[in-house]
Write a protein that holds these residues in place. Structure first.
Motif, PDB file in Angstrom:
ATOM      1  N   GLY B 253      56.630  74.384 106.292  1.00  0.00           N
ATOM      2  CA  GLY B 253      57.296  75.097 107.385  1.00  0.00           C
ATOM      3  C   GLY B 253      58.710  74.587 107.597  1.00  0.00           C
ATOM      4  O   GLY B 253      59.022  73.441 107.261  1.00  0.00           O
ATOM      5  N   ASN B 293      55.866  80.143 106.620  1.00  0.00           N
ATOM      6  CA  ASN B 293      55.420  80.479 107.979  1.00  0.00           C
ATOM      7  C   ASN B 293      53.917  80.233 108.131  1.00  0.00           C
ATOM      8  O   ASN B 293      53.456  79.689 109.133  1.00  0.00           O
ATOM      9  CB  ASN B 293      55.806  81.913 108.353  1.00  0.00           C
ATOM     10  CG  ASN B 293      55.303  82.953 107.363  1.00  0.00           C
ATOM     11  OD1 ASN B 293      54.879  82.610 106.251  1.00  0.00           O
ATOM     12  ND2 ASN B 293      55.353  84.215 107.743  1.00  0.00           N
ATOM     13  N   HIS B 296      53.498  76.500 108.319  1.00  0.00           N
ATOM     14  CA  HIS B 296      53.964  75.932 109.588  1.00  0.00           C
ATOM     15  C   HIS B 296      52.825  75.957 110.606  1.00  0.00           C
ATOM     16  O   HIS B 296      52.500  74.953 111.237  1.00  0.00           O
ATOM     17  CB  HIS B 296      55.157  76.744 110.102  1.00  0.00           C
ATOM     18  CG  HIS B 296      55.607  76.379 111.485  1.00  0.00           C
ATOM     19  ND1 HIS B 296      56.515  75.383 111.731  1.00  0.00           N
ATOM     20  CD2 HIS B 296      55.260  76.879 112.709  1.00  0.00           C
ATOM     21  CE1 HIS B 296      56.719  75.284 113.042  1.00  0.00           C
ATOM     22  NE2 HIS B 296      55.972  76.183 113.656  1.00  0.00           N
TER      23      HIS B 296
END
Lengths: 495, 495
Positions: B253, B293, B296
């Motif tokens: 992330g 993403n 993350h």
């Protein structure tokens, strides 16, 4: 005084008068809907192509900004024209919400009087913070200046008659309700978003405060959905036909002389097509004065009068109301949140009425629909009783419902038991006449019937008027009571 | 599926179950009150003395900042504990209002389910823009990053199952609902204001989103009025007892490895005293992934699980709900505004019920008071009828009221005429028994009476059960109907 005022309101419109009193008693707000959205604005498109593996790089990305943020609330029964509220300098939509001392502001006051409300944060302010231009924000101690500029008094003194609460907490709330620009103020940007809002929601009444005045005039010149303007203490932004702006008005105010702007006459004339009222509060100098705050607003009031005269010269309908002159004293730059804000609201309400701007939505169709629903339900009920369908009756009867017979009265459980056991069998209701009387969430149904019933094994026929009361709960009607009135003459033999 | 879910809700509490269904049918919001205020914050006092003649000079002036702005709404019948909503990074209270495609957000959904709501703009955000620290705001094209970071998809692709509307307008609304910091984010400043809010309003349930999670834990450690926490997708700000923070969780992330913080164990243990639920949406990696993403939020979810395990190890009650694992698929970083947000709300509603957090306010006293009012009114009415006081009866009778006699039924005007003319004179009502049945804004009153009346000049006494229906309009009860049921046996001769 108060009574006389209401009488004059009643003279314009009896319906409105009655409604005013009914609504002022409301201690609840019934909303059909509420919500929020962004409107207007522009887009920055960075050059290049977005790269997912370098996603913090602006290349190819967008930035949407310069929109307004709008929070709206629609009362269940609303007048046709909503109020659209635009705040002034350093403020947000908070301006129209709770007052600094926690009383109701114009948001609640006018919701309770049946208006839909749209509250804006103008572009680059509050929740509409994304600005197409950058800025630097610095905490600067300036609140004693604002106290004075906004005519609470000449700091540290309050004006003797001021309609601002004297407690310290209220003043702190007042200071904290300011919120900074996240990009420099730009009247055109505000007008762009405000006009977009009117295009989106249609006809409405624009209510502006202070610096919102200028974008207000601009929006009305651009968008025909602005059907009236109410401006509280506008100062900057008055516009005249080209060549007709008055000489600047000198002032000891800290912003110097006040100048009028100019626009093409064709644009100006658009402002003569709608009713406009402009309000100013108290403690404004009547002639040039060394007291700078009182003199600042003197120049604003004088300019407003010149402007209204120009509007009216060209056949328009602009009124300047200097509140102390109509007996409403002590108002600051924020009359709508001052201690006497209900009185200030009353004056506006009367003006709106006088201009025919308080128009009820026709609800006839809805009422008819509800009547038909209730009649159908009442009819079904006779069938369910004949069928001894206690499951459906159980659903229909409110938990607190009551039943009144010639033999006595009882509640839901006993009635269901009586039907189920056959103690009384409502074998056939011959319905001759039905009427429905709806009062808010209550419907009274009268059935003139001849009822063939089996009571204790014996068939009997009696003429009744049956009173059924239905109570609306959510979207459903529930039976609240059912009472049999035996009438002297059988209905069927009536002439 | 849906049915089963409700059954399980019903198993916890039949009352709540019934209420849920009733309230979901509501298409209106009935508010007892709404308003806004600033809470918390600090004050800058500039040195020197304020000089009215040099009022733009900061000397001696103040600057109030770092408060939160709070907008609150209280339904007419509210559960004891309100919901206090704190947004995440780059957001404002708009987070909880209308969704990007204009559907109802958690504000309306939970209002309609009977919760009071407090919506914050945290210090240095939105309407709480006055910051004690300065900042520079620059428009930077970054929205494709946020699209990806917030797991709508990997820009320009939407995740295949994503619960985000695909139309362009919704995405633009989503981008425009972000609003910048007017001073750098400071969790302590947010906690200070949030804790002040709980001190002001008392017990409540805190609902946080994302970056609001950290200040949420801090506030609950400081203020016992936080009775539960609901955290949607917290990432930063998880705190462990000193010496017990896990190793940082590596991630691809864009914010790197996720570290837990540490606090004195005594503080941490305060979090074991309240129920906590943490929700995460879909499209989060299950193991380390190069998709930044998804990875993350994997680190966030893993940290949340470690954290909840620590809370529970010390006797607390923390639950992590990974929504796809309970069959709720496709959610972004904003589950409460996604297309399936009602399903997301249902899950929360069930959790709140299970934890005993949905408690109705006792309204017994109010109901009793209303009953007494109606009984008094009904009694007065008999007297006014005996006195032929048509002025007071005129006020009492609703315009649409109906009257059912053995001789027929008619409306208000005829009834008043009958009373005035003496056609029927209700000379004396001997009331033996009264009962009142209140259903929302409707009250049914049953009077068992012997009525001495003069009808056409002749005195007659009859035993009746009289059904009176009163309808509440504003604060007043109006008579909606009055029906006479002649009973077989005179009441006075009953044993």
């Amino acid at each position: 005084m108060k009574v006389l005022k209401y009488f004059s309101a009643c003279a314009w419109s009896l319906t409105s008068c009655v409604m005013l009193h009914a609504q002022e008693q409301q201690n609840t707000i019934v909303l059909a809907q509420q919500g929020s959205f962004a409107v207007g604005g522009r887009v920055l498109q960075a050059e290049g192509t977005f790269d997912l593996s370098d996603a913090m790089n602006p290349q190819g990305q967008t930035f949407h900004g310069d929109h307004a943020y709008v929070f709206y609330q629609m009362p269940k029964q609303a007048h046709r024209l909503p109020l659209v509220f635009l705040h002034g300098a350093g403020q947000s939509k908070k301006t129209w919400e709770s007052t600094p001392d926690g009383r109701e502001g114009f948001q609640n006051i006018f919701l309770k009087r049946g208006f839909g409300v749209y509250l804006l944060d103008q572009p680059r302010r509050g929740a509409a913070g994304k600005s197409m231009v950058g800025t630097t924000i610095t905490p600067i101690a300036d609140e004693q200046f604002w106290f004075t500029q906004f005519r609470i008094g000449n700091y540290p003194d309050f004006f003797p008659n001021v309609q601002f609460p004297k407690d310290k907490d209220a003043l702190i709330q007042f200071f904290r309700q300011m919120t900074p620009n996240t990009g420099s103020f730009d009247g055109v940007v505000v007008t762009d978003a405000l006009s977009e809002l009117f295009t989106k929601v249609g006809d409405g009444i624009l209510v502006t405060h202070s610096q919102g005045g200028g974008p207000g005039w601009s929006t009305a010149m651009r968008n025909e959905h602005v059907k009236a303007i109410v401006a509280y203490e506008p100062y900057s932004g008055f516009v005249f036909p080209e060549g007709e702006a008055p000489a600047p008005i000198a002032s000891t105010g800290l912003f110097g002389a006040l100048k009028g702007g100019e626009v093409p006459k064709a644009d100006f004339l658009k402002l003569t097509k709608i009713p406009i009222v402009i309000y100013y509060g108290d403690n404004i100098a009547s002639t040039s004065s060394a007291v700078w705050n009182m003199d600042h607003w003197r120049s604003g009031l004088e300019m407003a009068k010149l402007w209204a005269a120009t509007i009216n010269k060209y056949g328009g309908d602009a009124t300047v109301v200097h509140l102390p002159e109509v007996g409403i004293k002590g108002n600051t730059h924020f009359p709508f949140s001052d201690l006497n804000n209900k009185e200030v609201a009353d004056h506006l309400w009367e003006w709106l009425n006088r201009k025919g701007l308080v128009q009820d939505v026709a609800v006839g169709d809805m009422a008819d629909l509800e009547k038909q629903q209730v009649i159908k339900l009442s009819k079904q009920k006779w069938q369910w009783m004949a069928d001894k369908n206690t499951a459906l009756l159980d659903h229909l009867f409110d938990a607190a419902s009551v039943f009144v017979h010639m033999g006595g009265s009882w509640g839901k459980e006993q009635e269901l038991q009586v039907i189920k056991s056959g103690g009384i069998w409502y074998k056939k209701a011959d319905v001759h006449e039905v009427s429905v009387h709806i009062m808010d969430q209550t419907a009274v149904v009268l059935n003139r019937i001849d009822l063939l019933a089996v009571v204790g094994g014996n068939e009997v026929t009696n003429p009744f008027i049956v009173t059924e009361v239905y109570v609306k709960k959510g979207t459903e009607w529930k039976l609240g009571s059912l009472s049999f009135t035996k009438v002297s003459v059988p209905v069927r033999s009536n002439p």
